[in-house]
Design a protein around this motif. Structure first.
Motif, PDB file in Angstrom:
ATOM      1  N   LEU A  45     -49.040  -0.508 -29.879  1.00 42.71           N
ATOM      2  CA  LEU A  45     -48.509   0.784 -29.266  1.00 42.71           C
ATOM      3  C   LEU A  45     -48.754   2.166 -30.414  1.00 42.71           C
ATOM      4  CD1 LEU A  45     -45.586  -0.038 -27.339  1.00 42.71           C
ATOM      5  CD2 LEU A  45     -47.325   0.452 -26.380  1.00 42.71           C
ATOM      6  N   ASN A  46     -49.093   3.219 -29.861  1.00 45.25           N
ATOM      7  CA  ASN A  46     -49.205   4.377 -30.785  1.00 45.25           C
ATOM      8  C   ASN A  46     -48.188   5.447 -30.729  1.00 45.25           C
ATOM      9  OD1 ASN A  46     -51.962   3.645 -31.841  1.00 45.25           O
ATOM     10  ND2 ASN A  46     -52.761   4.462 -29.869  1.00 45.25           N
ATOM     11  N   VAL A  48     -41.846   6.637 -31.880  1.00 47.69           N
ATOM     12  CA  VAL A  48     -41.820   5.680 -32.881  1.00 47.69           C
ATOM     13  C   VAL A  48     -40.945   4.513 -32.251  1.00 47.69           C
ATOM     14  CG1 VAL A  48     -40.892   5.214 -35.206  1.00 47.69           C
ATOM     15  CG2 VAL A  48     -42.056   7.426 -34.849  1.00 47.69           C
ATOM     16  N   THR A  49     -41.480   3.378 -32.497  1.00 44.28           N
ATOM     17  CA  THR A  49     -40.605   2.166 -32.140  1.00 44.28           C
ATOM     18  C   THR A  49     -40.006   1.486 -33.199  1.00 44.28           C
ATOM     19  OG1 THR A  49     -42.385   0.684 -32.496  1.00 44.28           O
ATOM     20  CG2 THR A  49     -42.477   1.539 -30.164  1.00 44.28           C
ATOM     21  N   PRO A  50     -39.013   0.362 -32.790  1.00 46.46           N
ATOM     22  CA  PRO A  50     -38.132   0.082 -34.090  1.00 46.46           C
ATOM     23  C   PRO A  50     -39.151  -0.658 -34.936  1.00 46.46           C
ATOM     24  CG  PRO A  50     -36.950  -0.217 -32.116  1.00 46.46           C
ATOM     25  CD  PRO A  50     -38.439   0.309 -31.471  1.00 46.46           C
ATOM     26  N   LEU A  51     -40.385  -1.315 -34.313  1.00 49.58           N
ATOM     27  CA  LEU A  51     -41.304  -2.015 -35.011  1.00 49.58           C
ATOM     28  C   LEU A  51     -41.804  -1.220 -36.242  1.00 49.58           C
ATOM     29  CD1 LEU A  51     -42.458  -4.856 -35.947  1.00 49.58           C
ATOM     30  CD2 LEU A  51     -44.154  -4.409 -34.094  1.00 49.58           C
ATOM     31  N   MET A  52     -42.288  -0.018 -35.876  1.00 47.87           N
ATOM     32  CA  MET A  52     -42.778   0.931 -36.730  1.00 47.87           C
ATOM     33  C   MET A  52     -42.143   1.237 -37.885  1.00 47.87           C
ATOM     34  SD  MET A  52     -44.731   3.442 -33.971  1.00 47.87           S
ATOM     35  CE  MET A  52     -45.897   2.727 -32.617  1.00 47.87           C
ATOM     36  N   ASP A  88     -39.575  -2.401 -27.608  1.00 44.65           N
ATOM     37  CA  ASP A  88     -40.454  -1.086 -27.717  1.00 44.65           C
ATOM     38  C   ASP A  88     -39.968   0.132 -27.206  1.00 44.65           C
ATOM     39  OD1 ASP A  88     -42.644  -2.447 -28.674  1.00 44.65           O
ATOM     40  OD2 ASP A  88     -43.585  -3.022 -26.898  1.00 44.65           O
ATOM     41  N   ILE A  89     -38.588   0.366 -27.270  1.00 52.46           N
ATOM     42  CA  ILE A  89     -37.927   1.558 -27.070  1.00 52.46           C
ATOM     43  C   ILE A  89     -38.413   2.634 -27.919  1.00 52.46           C
ATOM     44  CG2 ILE A  89     -35.928   1.079 -28.327  1.00 52.46           C
ATOM     45  CD1 ILE A  89     -34.312   2.380 -26.021  1.00 52.46           C
TER      46      ILE A  89
END
Length: 86
Positions: free
Chosen positions: A68-69, A37-41, A30-31
């Motif tokens: 996470l927002n 913005v995270t890598p998943l986003m 979740d960096i």
């Protein structure tokens, strides 16, 4: 610079194998970049294809939180809405 990490770049490319290597090296799933913005986003903004699905499983298995927002507004579920239509 947007503050993107190597994990963000691998997510932009939908490269699950590179993400596995970076996560194994200790990068947090979740960096965030400087916009929150995270890598998943970033990954989910690519759309919904088999490579994205595989890479999303890698991130979630490593602890990525889809709830996470980014800077208090959008979470990972909002990003596919911004993906280009095919």
């Amino acid at each position: 610079s947007e503050g993107d990490t190597a994990l963000h770049f691998a997510a932009k490319q939908g490269n699950a194998e590179h993400m596995r290597v970076l996560l194994a090296a200790g990068l947090p799933a979740d960096i965030r970049n400087r916009h929150g913005v995270t890598p998943l986003m970033m990954l989910l903004a690519r759309g919904n294809d088999p490579a994205v699905q595989d890479a999303a499983r890698v991130l979630i298995a490593a602890g990525a939180d889809p709830f996470l927002n980014a800077n208090g507004s959008q979470n990972a579920f909002d990003f596919p809405l911004r993906a280009p239509m095919s």
